[in-house]
Each structure stands twice: as structure tokens, then as C-alpha cells.
Motif scaffolding. Sequence first.
Motif, PDB file in Angstrom:
ATOM      1  N   VAL A  40       0.867  -1.380  -0.023  1.00 40.24           N
ATOM      2  CA  VAL A  40       0.052  -0.139  -0.066  1.00 40.24           C
ATOM      3  C   VAL A  40       0.913   1.197   0.048  1.00 40.24           C
ATOM      4  O   VAL A  40       0.592   2.354  -0.872  1.00 40.24           O
ATOM      5  CB  VAL A  40      -1.031  -0.095   1.150  1.00 40.24           C
ATOM      6  CG1 VAL A  40      -1.676   1.351   1.350  1.00 40.24           C
ATOM      7  CG2 VAL A  40      -1.947  -1.130   0.966  1.00 40.24           C
ATOM      8  N   VAL A  41       1.994   1.364   0.985  1.00 39.23           N
ATOM      9  CA  VAL A  41       2.747   2.459   0.980  1.00 39.23           C
ATOM     10  C   VAL A  41       3.536   2.546  -0.405  1.00 39.23           C
ATOM     11  O   VAL A  41       3.662   3.671  -1.021  1.00 39.23           O
ATOM     12  CB  VAL A  41       4.073   2.291   1.853  1.00 39.23           C
ATOM     13  CG1 VAL A  41       4.930   3.060   1.977  1.00 39.23           C
ATOM     14  CG2 VAL A  41       3.423   2.237   3.318  1.00 39.23           C
ATOM     15  N   GLY A  42       3.865   1.400  -1.194  1.00 40.90           N
ATOM     16  CA  GLY A  42       4.498   1.372  -2.557  1.00 40.90           C
ATOM     17  C   GLY A  42       3.557   2.029  -3.496  1.00 40.90           C
ATOM     18  O   GLY A  42       4.111   2.929  -4.451  1.00 40.90           O
ATOM     19  N   ILE A  43       2.391   1.815  -3.495  1.00 34.80           N
ATOM     20  CA  ILE A  43       1.325   2.406  -4.545  1.00 34.80           C
ATOM     21  C   ILE A  43       1.377   3.824  -4.384  1.00 34.80           C
ATOM     22  O   ILE A  43       1.383   4.725  -5.312  1.00 34.80           O
ATOM     23  CB  ILE A  43      -0.008   1.697  -3.984  1.00 34.80           C
ATOM     24  CG1 ILE A  43      -0.111   0.228  -4.360  1.00 34.80           C
ATOM     25  CG2 ILE A  43      -1.184   2.630  -4.778  1.00 34.80           C
ATOM     26  CD1 ILE A  43      -1.309  -0.463  -4.015  1.00 34.80           C
ATOM     27  N   ALA A  44       1.228   4.318  -2.961  1.00 39.52           N
ATOM     28  CA  ALA A  44       1.233   5.633  -2.768  1.00 39.52           C
ATOM     29  C   ALA A  44       2.370   6.535  -3.333  1.00 39.52           C
ATOM     30  O   ALA A  44       2.465   7.525  -3.907  1.00 39.52           O
ATOM     31  CB  ALA A  44       0.932   5.981  -1.406  1.00 39.52           C
ATOM     32  N   ALA A  45       3.504   5.725  -2.804  1.00 45.54           N
ATOM     33  CA  ALA A  45       4.953   6.364  -3.277  1.00 45.54           C
ATOM     34  C   ALA A  45       5.123   6.560  -4.864  1.00 45.54           C
ATOM     35  O   ALA A  45       5.592   7.432  -5.441  1.00 45.54           O
ATOM     36  CB  ALA A  45       5.982   5.806  -2.818  1.00 45.54           C
ATOM     37  N   LEU A  46       4.608   5.471  -5.628  1.00 44.62           N
ATOM     38  CA  LEU A  46       4.760   5.497  -7.023  1.00 44.62           C
ATOM     39  C   LEU A  46       4.080   6.405  -7.655  1.00 44.62           C
ATOM     40  O   LEU A  46       4.347   7.207  -8.712  1.00 44.62           O
ATOM     41  CB  LEU A  46       4.409   4.134  -7.654  1.00 44.62           C
ATOM     42  CG  LEU A  46       5.231   3.013  -7.891  1.00 44.62           C
ATOM     43  CD1 LEU A  46       4.603   1.602  -8.285  1.00 44.62           C
ATOM     44  CD2 LEU A  46       6.235   3.297  -8.675  1.00 44.62           C
ATOM     45  N   LEU A  47       2.700   6.705  -7.241  1.00 44.89           N
ATOM     46  CA  LEU A  47       1.772   7.892  -7.659  1.00 44.89           C
ATOM     47  C   LEU A  47       2.108   9.200  -7.490  1.00 44.89           C
ATOM     48  O   LEU A  47       2.168  10.099  -8.043  1.00 44.89           O
ATOM     49  CB  LEU A  47       0.363   7.709  -7.151  1.00 44.89           C
ATOM     50  CG  LEU A  47      -0.291   6.305  -7.801  1.00 44.89           C
ATOM     51  CD1 LEU A  47      -1.732   5.837  -7.218  1.00 44.89           C
ATOM     52  CD2 LEU A  47      -0.291   6.202  -9.206  1.00 44.89           C
ATOM     53  N   LEU A  48       2.582   9.318  -6.099  1.00 41.99           N
ATOM     54  CA  LEU A  48       3.184  10.709  -5.798  1.00 41.99           C
ATOM     55  C   LEU A  48       4.550  11.023  -6.545  1.00 41.99           C
ATOM     56  O   LEU A  48       4.621  12.125  -6.831  1.00 41.99           O
ATOM     57  CB  LEU A  48       3.428  10.547  -4.008  1.00 41.99           C
ATOM     58  CG  LEU A  48       2.367  10.759  -3.334  1.00 41.99           C
ATOM     59  CD1 LEU A  48       2.550  10.550  -1.971  1.00 41.99           C
ATOM     60  CD2 LEU A  48       1.639  12.050  -3.599  1.00 41.99           C
ATOM     61  N   GLY A  49       5.344   9.987  -6.756  1.00 38.41           N
ATOM     62  CA  GLY A  49       6.639  10.085  -7.338  1.00 38.41           C
ATOM     63  C   GLY A  49       6.107  10.901  -8.880  1.00 38.41           C
ATOM     64  O   GLY A  49       7.046  11.574  -9.228  1.00 38.41           O
ATOM     65  N   GLN A  50       5.306  10.505  -9.466  1.00 40.33           N
ATOM     66  CA  GLN A  50       4.856  11.077 -10.815  1.00 40.33           C
ATOM     67  C   GLN A  50       4.278  12.482 -10.808  1.00 40.33           C
ATOM     68  O   GLN A  50       4.001  13.172 -11.609  1.00 40.33           O
ATOM     69  CB  GLN A  50       4.017  10.103 -11.602  1.00 40.33           C
ATOM     70  CG  GLN A  50       4.283   8.797 -11.535  1.00 40.33           C
ATOM     71  CD  GLN A  50       5.846   8.630 -12.155  1.00 40.33           C
ATOM     72  OE1 GLN A  50       6.256   9.261 -13.297  1.00 40.33           O
ATOM     73  NE2 GLN A  50       6.704   7.813 -11.478  1.00 40.33           N
ATOM     74  N   ALA A  51       3.878  12.891  -9.562  1.00 42.81           N
ATOM     75  CA  ALA A  51       3.057  14.089  -9.341  1.00 42.81           C
ATOM     76  C   ALA A  51       4.029  15.276  -8.824  1.00 42.81           C
ATOM     77  O   ALA A  51       3.672  16.231  -9.127  1.00 42.81           O
ATOM     78  CB  ALA A  51       1.866  14.010  -8.531  1.00 42.81           C
ATOM     79  N   VAL A  52       5.039  14.841  -8.269  1.00 37.43           N
ATOM     80  CA  VAL A  52       5.953  15.980  -7.309  1.00 37.43           C
ATOM     81  C   VAL A  52       6.981  16.287  -8.506  1.00 37.43           C
ATOM     82  O   VAL A  52       7.362  15.598  -9.412  1.00 37.43           O
ATOM     83  CB  VAL A  52       6.432  15.259  -6.156  1.00 37.43           C
ATOM     84  CG1 VAL A  52       5.211  14.975  -5.047  1.00 37.43           C
ATOM     85  CG2 VAL A  52       7.670  14.485  -6.315  1.00 37.43           C
ATOM     86  N   HIS A  53       7.678  17.409  -8.241  1.00 36.86           N
ATOM     87  CA  HIS A  53       8.789  17.767  -9.076  1.00 36.86           C
ATOM     88  C   HIS A  53       9.806  18.133  -8.309  1.00 36.86           C
ATOM     89  O   HIS A  53       9.862  18.396  -6.809  1.00 36.86           O
ATOM     90  CB  HIS A  53       8.293  19.186  -9.719  1.00 36.86           C
ATOM     91  CG  HIS A  53       7.184  18.843 -10.639  1.00 36.86           C
ATOM     92  ND1 HIS A  53       7.177  18.271 -11.924  1.00 36.86           N
ATOM     93  CD2 HIS A  53       5.893  19.304 -10.715  1.00 36.86           C
ATOM     94  CE1 HIS A  53       5.908  18.087 -12.298  1.00 36.86           C
ATOM     95  NE2 HIS A  53       5.237  18.853 -11.738  1.00 36.86           N
ATOM     96  N   GLY A  54      11.195  18.058  -8.738  1.00 42.44           N
ATOM     97  CA  GLY A  54      12.335  18.331  -7.933  1.00 42.44           C
ATOM     98  C   GLY A  54      13.108  17.227  -7.579  1.00 42.44           C
ATOM     99  O   GLY A  54      12.354  15.985  -7.163  1.00 42.44           O
TER     100      GLY A  54
END
Length: 447
Positions: free
Chosen positions: A317-331
Motif C-alpha cells: 500500500v505504501v508502495g502504491i502511494a509512493a509510485l503515484l506521488l513520484g509522478q506528481a511531485v517535482h524536484g
Amino acid sequence: MTDAPRADGAASHPIPARRWACVIPVAAIMYMLAYLDRNNISVILPYMHGDLDLSNADKGLAGGIFFVGYVFLQIPAAVLAQRWSARKTVLILMVAWGLSAALSGLVRTRGQFYLARFVLGFFEGGVWPAVLILLASWFPLRERARANALWMACLPLSSVLMAPLSGWMLDHASWRWVLVLQGLPPLLWAVVWWFTVADRPAQARWISRAEAGHLERALAADEAAKPPAGGGSYLDAVRQRPVLVLIGVYFFWITGFYGFSLWLPSVIKELTHNGSPTEVGLLTAIPFTVALVVMIGNAAWSDRTGRRRQAVAVPLVVGIAALLLGQAVHGALPRMLLLCLTAAAVYAPYGPFWAIPGQLLRFEAVAVAMGLINALGNLGGFAGPYLVGWLTDATGSSLTGFAVLAGFLAVAVVLVALGLRPGSGLPDQPSGRRPAPSANVPPNAPS
């Protein structure tokens, strides 16, 4: 190292635990050399610079076709390990994959490259279930998740050590020489394996009679405690609903796992604005270092509490959230932190997951179950890398590919939550409560 005092308060003498220092490290280094063939290709592919004329989809196919070959020897090697010898089975495969890895650097066409990767996967495929059978002969169930995780720590550790090495080698030699040279260490380690590893405690020269007796009693007690539904035949293993669920969980998890792992160096190369192979290799080691620590900690928690399901599902579940957030954030820094979190999440379930088949099945049936789970589940190792490469070519961005990987991980979580509930055949102890050992079951090794 000695075993802990008896939890029931009964007097007992400390039991030596040399198996933790002698079996696990030799097996871990052996598989670290095998896993090198998966992480070196991920570092090499971004730097082939048009050699063999590979598109992103072709690179995904080159990484994924390894797992098509990986399927074929899973069950045969598991059965050989259980009925004949895990030690000899792994030795033969080690020599074969070392030669195949070295020869893969000599290919001249795209088709030859695909074939070399397929053959390499074919010979490496039987090693994983064979070693799991070996560990089942050395570590009782109460130690199994930790034993599995300490051995499987070679997966992130291989990336921690070998990704920088592969990057450094690429700065000083062609990718062909990197593949040739990295195929030689398994041939050398085969000698160490032959003289160090034994199939069972009774065959090891370095183990004490006290430790061998402890293991025989503990393993016998484990077998006696397994429910009749655990089955005594290969057909019983295949028919069990939890085994079928585990195949599904492993497939969807591994699709996300290898889809992320293969393309991680490419993402880091992008973050560094086309950094050198050495720089990318060093930065790639950081997420896997985090994964190593989390993987061992999660396995220890799983052994202590008995909560195998949660130890598999929560990290995903943590991996799902991190994968999706990784495509939304910048920097670069926030994305690097999320890459570390994703790596930790997809590696963390390994120890607890592979302790589950041993809880469900008797030793004579667990071999084929582990082989079947690993064979069919690792087809996700083909699907994940290829999907990311194909979608990147089709959309011009890795966003869609990584979102699809998150979807695969979500399916794995649903299967764990619904298919492996208590009462479905999977023992699940409440947190903080472990059954007191019976009089004939010695204590387990320390965390």
C-alpha cells in the motif's frame, strides 16, 4: 550466537546457532551474484547509445524476456532439491548461469541479445526455489521469515554494491566487457558453495550435535503441527486455494517490483540530467540501501507477531502511494525520497511472503508449491519492464507506465486482504502473542 531462553520458562541449555553464520551468508552471496544479472542490465541499458538499435520497448523486452526463460526450471529444480539435493542442484545451475552470463556479452544482434537473456533466465530460474527448500531444512518455521529475509537481503544488497560497480565499469569499458567480466564470479563461488553447504544438518561437518538435534526436533514438530489440509502430495499443493492466491499475489507484486527496479536507473539518470554511469550507479544504490534495512525489520516484526498478511499488504500500500506521488511531485530531492520509499515498500514483503507456503504445506509438498508460485509469479518480471518501456514509447512519458505498476500492486493488496484471510488456511497470530513452544520444540534463534 545461541538460541534464546525458553519462552515457557522451562530450563534449557543454550543451543548453538552456527547455521545463521554459515548457511545464510554463503547462500546470500551466491544469489547476489545471480541477481547481478538483473540489476546490471538496468544500469547498462540507458548507456548502450544505439548499440543493437534498441528502442525503449526493446529495452523493456530485453529486461523482461529473462523471466520467460526463468519459468521453465522452477518446479523441476524444486523437486530435484527436495528429492535429490539442493546443494548439487544449485551448483549445476550456478556454473551454467555463470557461463551464460559471460557469453551474453558476445552477442552481435538484437535477436541474439534476447536469446542470451532468455537462456540466462532459464538457468537461474531453478535457484530460488532450490535455496528455499535448503533453508526449510535448516530453519524451523518460527525462524523462517527472518532466515528468508536475511538470505533475500542479497537482492537489495546486490543492487547497493553492484549498481555502482556496474556504473564504474561502464566508465572504463564497453557494456560487452561488463557482461563478460561479471559472469565469472559465479564460477569461482561454486567452489565455495560445494565445500561449505550441506543439504541437512546431519550432513554438515561444522555443526554441533546439540544444534543438529535441536533442528531435527523443531522441524519434526513443525511438520506434525501442520493441518491435514496442508496435503502430502504435489497435486494437493496445486489444488489448495491459498496457493493459487499466492501465485496471483506474487504475479501482480512482481510486475510492479521489476517494472520499478529495471527502470530505476533510467529515472535517476533523468533526475541527474544525464549523469555519468558512475554517478547514476551510486545514486541507484541509495534506494536499495533503504530497502535492505526495511526488508529485514519487516521480517523480524512478522516472525515476532505472526502477522504475515499485514507484513505483505501494508508495505505494498505504501508502495502504491509512493509510485503515484513520484509522478506528481517535482524536484530531484522529493522524487529521490519517494524512490527510496517505493524501493523499501516493494522489497519489504519478501521474508514474510515466502514464510507462508511453509505454514500451509508439509515439506514433501512445499517444493512444488514454491516452484509453481515463483514460476508463474515471475512472469510479472516480463510484464512490468515491458509495459513501462512500451508505454513510455507510446506516451513520451514514464507517468502512465508507473501508474499502471501501481495498479498491479493494488491488485496484489486486494488478493492478500481477501484471499488470505484467517480461516482461509493461513495461520495468523494476533500481534504480540506467540504460542508458547511445546516441551519438544526448542527455542528459536535471536532476532
